[in-house]
Design a protein around this motif. Structure first.
Motif, PDB file in Angstrom:
ATOM      1  N   TYR A  75     -14.979   6.222 -76.118  1.00  0.00           N
ATOM      2  CA  TYR A  75     -15.695   4.957 -75.981  1.00  0.00           C
ATOM      3  C   TYR A  75     -15.864   4.184 -77.291  1.00  0.00           C
ATOM      4  N   PRO A  76     -16.160   4.830 -78.434  1.00  0.00           N
ATOM      5  CA  PRO A  76     -16.280   4.038 -79.667  1.00  0.00           C
ATOM      6  C   PRO A  76     -15.044   3.197 -79.969  1.00  0.00           C
ATOM      7  N   ALA A  77     -13.866   3.710 -79.653  1.00  0.00           N
ATOM      8  CA  ALA A  77     -12.646   2.910 -79.824  1.00  0.00           C
ATOM      9  C   ALA A  77     -12.514   1.877 -78.710  1.00  0.00           C
ATOM     10  N   LEU A  78     -12.858   2.269 -77.462  1.00  0.00           N
ATOM     11  CA  LEU A  78     -12.789   1.345 -76.333  1.00  0.00           C
ATOM     12  C   LEU A  78     -13.714   0.151 -76.535  1.00  0.00           C
ATOM     13  N   ALA A  79     -14.869   0.391 -77.153  1.00  0.00           N
ATOM     14  CA  ALA A  79     -15.829  -0.694 -77.376  1.00  0.00           C
ATOM     15  C   ALA A  79     -15.264  -1.794 -78.260  1.00  0.00           C
ATOM     16  N   GLN A  80     -14.289  -1.455 -79.094  1.00  0.00           N
ATOM     17  CA  GLN A  80     -13.682  -2.444 -79.992  1.00  0.00           C
ATOM     18  C   GLN A  80     -12.411  -3.058 -79.407  1.00  0.00           C
ATOM     19  N   ALA A  81     -12.028  -2.650 -78.198  1.00  0.00           N
ATOM     20  CA  ALA A  81     -10.787  -3.129 -77.574  1.00  0.00           C
ATOM     21  C   ALA A  81     -11.141  -4.037 -76.398  1.00  0.00           C
ATOM     22  N   GLU A  82     -11.253  -5.327 -76.659  1.00  0.00           N
ATOM     23  CA  GLU A  82     -11.715  -6.272 -75.645  1.00  0.00           C
ATOM     24  C   GLU A  82     -10.766  -6.342 -74.453  1.00  0.00           C
ATOM     25  N   VAL A  83      -9.473  -6.378 -74.718  1.00  0.00           N
ATOM     26  CA  VAL A  83      -8.497  -6.479 -73.619  1.00  0.00           C
ATOM     27  C   VAL A  83      -8.569  -5.241 -72.727  1.00  0.00           C
ATOM     28  N   ALA A  84      -8.651  -4.070 -73.337  1.00  0.00           N
ATOM     29  CA  ALA A  84      -8.729  -2.831 -72.556  1.00  0.00           C
ATOM     30  C   ALA A  84      -9.995  -2.806 -71.698  1.00  0.00           C
ATOM     31  N   VAL A  92     -11.394  16.953 -92.586  1.00  0.00           N
ATOM     32  CA  VAL A  92     -10.653  17.188 -93.826  1.00  0.00           C
ATOM     33  C   VAL A  92      -9.740  16.003 -94.124  1.00  0.00           C
ATOM     34  N   GLY A  93      -9.874  15.460 -95.326  1.00  0.00           N
ATOM     35  CA  GLY A  93      -8.999  14.380 -95.761  1.00  0.00           C
ATOM     36  C   GLY A  93      -9.329  13.027 -95.178  1.00  0.00           C
ATOM     37  N   VAL A  94     -10.481  12.890 -94.483  1.00  0.00           N
ATOM     38  CA  VAL A  94     -10.834  11.619 -93.858  1.00  0.00           C
ATOM     39  C   VAL A  94     -12.136  11.118 -94.465  1.00  0.00           C
ATOM     40  N   PRO A  95     -12.171   9.926 -94.990  1.00  0.00           N
ATOM     41  CA  PRO A  95     -13.404   9.399 -95.566  1.00  0.00           C
ATOM     42  C   PRO A  95     -14.421   9.077 -94.481  1.00  0.00           C
ATOM     43  N   PRO A  96     -15.699   9.029 -94.834  1.00  0.00           N
ATOM     44  CA  PRO A  96     -16.716   8.675 -93.841  1.00  0.00           C
ATOM     45  C   PRO A  96     -16.389   7.326 -93.201  1.00  0.00           C
ATOM     46  N   GLY A  97     -16.520   7.270 -91.890  1.00  0.00           N
ATOM     47  CA  GLY A  97     -16.169   6.053 -91.175  1.00  0.00           C
ATOM     48  C   GLY A  97     -17.369   5.159 -90.938  1.00  0.00           C
ATOM     49  N   PRO A  98     -17.164   4.058 -90.218  1.00  0.00           N
ATOM     50  CA  PRO A  98     -18.250   3.115 -89.949  1.00  0.00           C
ATOM     51  C   PRO A  98     -19.150   3.635 -88.839  1.00  0.00           C
ATOM     52  N   ALA A  99     -20.195   2.875 -88.557  1.00  0.00           N
ATOM     53  CA  ALA A  99     -21.062   3.207 -87.422  1.00  0.00           C
ATOM     54  C   ALA A  99     -20.242   3.113 -86.134  1.00  0.00           C
ATOM     55  N   LEU A 100     -20.462   4.070 -85.223  1.00  0.00           N
ATOM     56  CA  LEU A 100     -19.711   4.110 -83.972  1.00  0.00           C
ATOM     57  C   LEU A 100     -20.565   3.590 -82.825  1.00  0.00           C
ATOM     58  N   ALA A 101     -19.898   3.040 -81.811  1.00  0.00           N
ATOM     59  CA  ALA A 101     -20.606   2.538 -80.638  1.00  0.00           C
ATOM     60  C   ALA A 101     -21.203   3.696 -79.852  1.00  0.00           C
TER      61      ALA A 101
END
Length: 650
Positions: free
Chosen positions: A271-280, A341-350
């Motif tokens: 859902y955090p990715a889906l929340a940013q995908a308006e068309v989907a 591992v190897g991933v920087p802290p990301g933004p706030a998620l939905a």
């Protein structure tokens, strides 16, 4: 480690049951006992789980450009979903010891149910897209086996093939979407995928920062296509009602807590990715809005009450998914845990809307109750058509009461679990409508669906309680043959259904008190809107009043459908549309087959014939009886060679 135990133990139960299938007594004890243990284990995990956890149970796999962490995880909402999956599975296993008592293939059925449950546990607790895909595919295979369990019936074989083909077609999109999301970030782990794909894309005069919005929408739309197929949403909706050809316990499992609900779990995880995908989100919102209304209309006009429940499942799953399409996007900073591992802290998620998972929980309880109750009523009546079920509820007080409680929850009446969950979805859609997107469309579809659901639920109870004169045709899907009806009435006598009665009582009680999920705060819901509760009650009253008005002169469903009952039973011609779409493909396949066998293979066969003829001629020239001729030919050849040599030397 409860998540791991649920998956492994359920799979082991399936294997052991299959190995001991020759000893039916052992299977009838092992399958219910094992599933009951899993329900207790899942219940304990639900009460203990607080913060989200992740475990690494298998060594990770590094394929060079793709890293597979193969992690499992849990959270309070996922633990609650696991509990209801385990509970329904246990109910189905216990109920089946009575319902399938005279079925020689019962051990295979019990083993398939256990494996099906293990696959659903894997989907619920997977924190890796590769593991999610494994569970997703195993469920599809198990559903094929359960729907076609009575494989001696041509209709059951056709229903199983139809379910397999339709869902496999949609799964092409699911696989492509998973591959796209994972390969773009170099990992199948949810943590990595979400940290990179859930980041908002910000554009200014100097360019855009963040994920490519076109790719994100494309990959998520592909995954949504797979979800629509597995969840029987438009345009893949028609396979699920045909799945009623399987045994009623299988229908309860597939419709209530596995397979069709799995898509909601997968999209909630993404859902955090889906929340940013308006068309989907628009694709999901339009598909679910159309599905919930269309399926509710079809349910109202069915001449078979088991198929009525099937269409209601299609509609209710659309309600679950619509919460994910229409929910307001609320961002929350993640807890300060060490990043992958190897991933920087990301933004706030939905924040994942709890209403979707809460309605999944609710639907699992009341829909399993409805299917198992109609299984009991169908055994008593000899079939599940409205005509055969007329007054069947008057011959079993428990069956009638259980069916009524399930229908009240299906209709969304307040104070039962379905009322709480449906109102939470409506409130979520209302809040999402203020942000734009598909929220308003979903909200309008939900309100129409409330009226239709109350109407067909009232109709179903009027039929089984013999409060109306049923005039629906008897020759509808689900009717048993006279010999089978007599055989089942002899083997499934009232004195032998104690286990089934216990299951119905348990599910009925949980349906009545399932709203305690709100008190336990299992799904992070922030209360309910009394305004929407009042509006829902008024709409339910309108739907029930419509059913009573139509029922004055017979079955409300027959009055509603008129002379088009067969059209409703056929899903408004979806099968015809499938055939029309498949016909060009079949013709093309025949042309390809002709070219392959008659043209390409013709050259191969011609070469073979030529070689065979050449071999025959050579063989004939070298036979023993032709040795003298061969000798003279050799002599002549030597003379010719010598002549050429002499003349060439000169």
């Amino acid at each position: 480690m409860s998540a791991l135990l649920l998956i492994v133990v359920s799979a082991v139960i399936g294997v052991v049951v299959l190995l001991t299938r020759r000893w039916a007594v052992v299977v009838r004890a092992l399958a219910p006992a094992g599933s009951g243990f899993l329900a207790l284990l899942a219940g304990g995990a639900m009460l203990r789980t607080q913060a989200p956890e992740t475990i690494s149970w298998l060594p990770s796999i590094d394929l060079g450009g793709l890293f597979l962490p193969l992690d499992l995880g849990t959270s309070r909402p996922l633990a609650a979903i696991s509990f209801v999956v385990a509970l329904v599975s246990a109910a189905v296993q216990i109920y089946s010891t009575w319902y399938l008592r005279d079925d020689e293939r019962y051990p295979v059925f019990a083993a398939t149910v256990a494996l099906f449950t293990a696959a659903m546990f894997l989907v619920v607790h997977s924190r890796d897209l590769a593991l999610t895909l494994v569970g997703w595919e195993v469920m599809g295979w198990c559903s094929y086996l359960l729907i076609g369990h009575w494989s001696r019936k041509e209709s059951a074989r056709r229903a199983a093939h139809k379910a397999f083909l339709v869902t496999r077609l949609a799964d092409v999109g699911f696989v492509l979407g998973v591959v796209g999301l994972a390969t773009s970030v170099g990992s199948t782990g949810y943590a990595v995928v979400l940290r990179l794909w859930a980041e908002p894309t910000v554009c200014d005069a100097y360019g855009c920062v963040g994920p490519n919005p076109v790719l994100r929408n494309t990959f998520l739309v592909l995954i949504i296509v797979g979800v629509l197929g597995k969840s029987a949403q438009v345009p893949f909706q028609d396979w699920l009602p045909d799945a009623m050809e399987g045994p009623t316990p299988a229908s309860a499992l597939i419709h209530a807590a596995t397979m069709v609900a799995a898509g909601t779990v997968v999209l909630a995880g993404l859902y955090p990715a889906l929340a940013q995908a308006e068309v989907a989100r628009w694709v999901l919102g339009i598909a679910t809005s159309v599905t919930m209304v269309l399926a509710a209309l079809l349910a109202m006009g069915q001449s078979d009450l088991k198929r009525l429940l099937a269409w209601s499942t299609v509609s209710q799953v659309a309600i679950m998914l619509s919460a994910l399409a229409a929910a307001p996007v609320i961002l929350e900073q993640q807890p300060g845990e060490p990043p992958a591992v190897g991933v920087p802290p990301g933004p706030a998620l939905a924040i994942v809307p709890g209403a979707a998972l809460f309605h999944l929980w609710s639907h699992a309880l009341f829909k399993s109750l409805l299917f198992l109750a109609i299984g009991l009523l169908g055994v008593i009546a000899g079939g599940t058509t409205a005509a055969l079920l007329r007054g069947a509820g008057m011959r079993t007080r428990l069956g009638r009461s259980a069916f009524l409680i399930g229908l009240l929850s299906l209709a969304g009446v307040p104070l039962v679990v379905g009322g709480f969950s449906k109102e939470s979805v409506i409130d979520t859609a209302y809040q999402g409508a203020s942000q734009g997107g598909p929220g308003l469309l979903v909200l309008l579809a939900l309100l129409v669906t409330v009226v239709l659901t109350a109407s067909y639920s009232t109709r179903a109870y009027l039929v089984i309680a013999e409060l109306i004169d049923v005039t629906a045709p008897v020759e509808a899907v689900g009717e048993m043959s006279e010999s089978r009806r007599q055989r089942r009435s002899e083997s499934l006598d009232p004195d032998g259904r104690g286990a089934a009665n216990a299951v119905l009582v348990t599910l009925a009680v949980l349906t009545l008190i399932g709203g305690l999920a709100l008190a336990l705060d299992l799904f992070d819901l922030h209360g309910l809107s009394w305004v929407w509760t009042l509006i829902t009650v008024l709409l339910i009253g309108v739907g029930a009043g419509l059913a009573f008005a139509l029922g004055r002169a017979g079955d409300p469903g027959v009055r509603f459908a008129g002379r088009r009952v067969a059209l409703f039973d056929g899903g408004f011609g979806a099968d015809t549309a499938y055939r029309a779409l498949a016909k060009p493909v079949v013709h093309l396949a025949r042309i390809v087959a002709f070219v392959d066998t008659e043209v390409i293979d013709g050259y191969v066969r011609g070469a073979a014939v030529t070689a065979r003829l050449g071999g025959a001629v050579t063989e004939r020239a070298h036979r023993a009886e032709r040795l003298r001729t061969g000798g003279w030919l050799v002599v002549l050849g030597l003379v010719a060679v010598l002549a050429v040599g002499v003349f060439a030397w000169r």
